[in-house]
Design an enzyme around this catalytic site. Structure first.
Site, short mmCIF file in Angstrom:
data_model
loop_
_atom_site.label_atom_id
_atom_site.label_comp_id
_atom_site.label_asym_id
_atom_site.label_seq_id
_atom_site.Cartn_x
_atom_site.Cartn_y
_atom_site.Cartn_z
CB THR A 1 -20.11 -26.19 -32.01
OG1 THR A 1 -19.44 -25.28 -31.16
CG2 THR A 1 -20.78 -25.45 -33.17
CB THR B 1 -15.02 -28.01 -28.89
OG1 THR B 1 -14.62 -29.19 -29.59
CG2 THR B 1 -13.89 -27.53 -28.01
CB CYS B 2 -18.67 -24.10 -28.25
SG CYS B 2 -17.61 -23.63 -29.63
CB SER B 3 -22.11 -27.23 -26.05
OG SER B 3 -22.82 -26.23 -26.73
CG LEU C 1 -21.05 -22.18 -21.70
CD1 LEU C 1 -20.80 -20.71 -21.38
CD2 LEU C 1 -22.35 -22.35 -22.48
#
Length: 166
Positions: free
Chosen positions: A46, A48-50, A54
């Site tokens: 996703t 924001t996550c990627s 992270l």
């Protein structure tokens, strides 16, 4: 009820991708006798996550380990194949432990589950980070608004510095 500082993590079994394929791994195997930084994301791949969450942990990998951390792990309500692909794609394979919480059992057991059905994602994890010492939560950061602030690597580095001087 949401887990709190001072609580022990509940027993859970995740899946992680190894060179030999998907393998179960338990809370005890990950956290017993170790200092672990665990962060949770709503979904692998996703935006924001990627793009934000992270990468901060990958960029600060050495600095985090230099503060006495044995393992950095990320958990998401995704299947083990998605988490394995994310590890390879992100360049984090062999650095960060990618944990699949496929049914959200861990997220539910610590009260960090989120119903993102309105966005088409279903049951997911809230965005969080924690420092866990021998299975006991010593710091907990849960995002209260979209984005990465409280749960990011910079915040964890500050907390690790404070713990080191305590």
């Amino acid at each position: 009820m949401t887990i709190s500082v001072g609580d022990k993590l509940p027993d859970a079994t995740y899946k992680t991708m190894t060179a030999d394929g998907a393998k179960p791994i338990t809370t005890g195997e990950i956290f017993s006798g170790k200092t672990v930084v665990l962060f949770g994301v709503p979904g692998a791949f996703t935006p924001t996550c990627s793009n934000n969450h992270l990468p901060g942990y990958l960029d600060n990998y050495d600095a985090i380990l230099a503060r006495g951390v044995d393992t950095i792990a990320v958990v998401s309500v995704n299947d083990v194949h998605v988490m394995g692909a994310w590890a390879r794609f992100s360049g984090g394979e062999g650095k960060i432990l990618y944990l699949a919480d496929g049914n959200g059992d861990f997220a539910k057991s610590v009260g960090l589950d989120a119903d993102l059905s309105s966005g088409g994602m279903g049951l997911r994890s809230r965005r969080f980070s924690m420092i866990v010492d021998d299975g006991k939560v010593t710091s907990l950061n849960v995002e209260t608004k979209p984005g990465v602030d409280e749960s990011g690597a910079a915040h964890i580095l500050g907390q690790l510095s404070v713990l080191a001087t305590a």
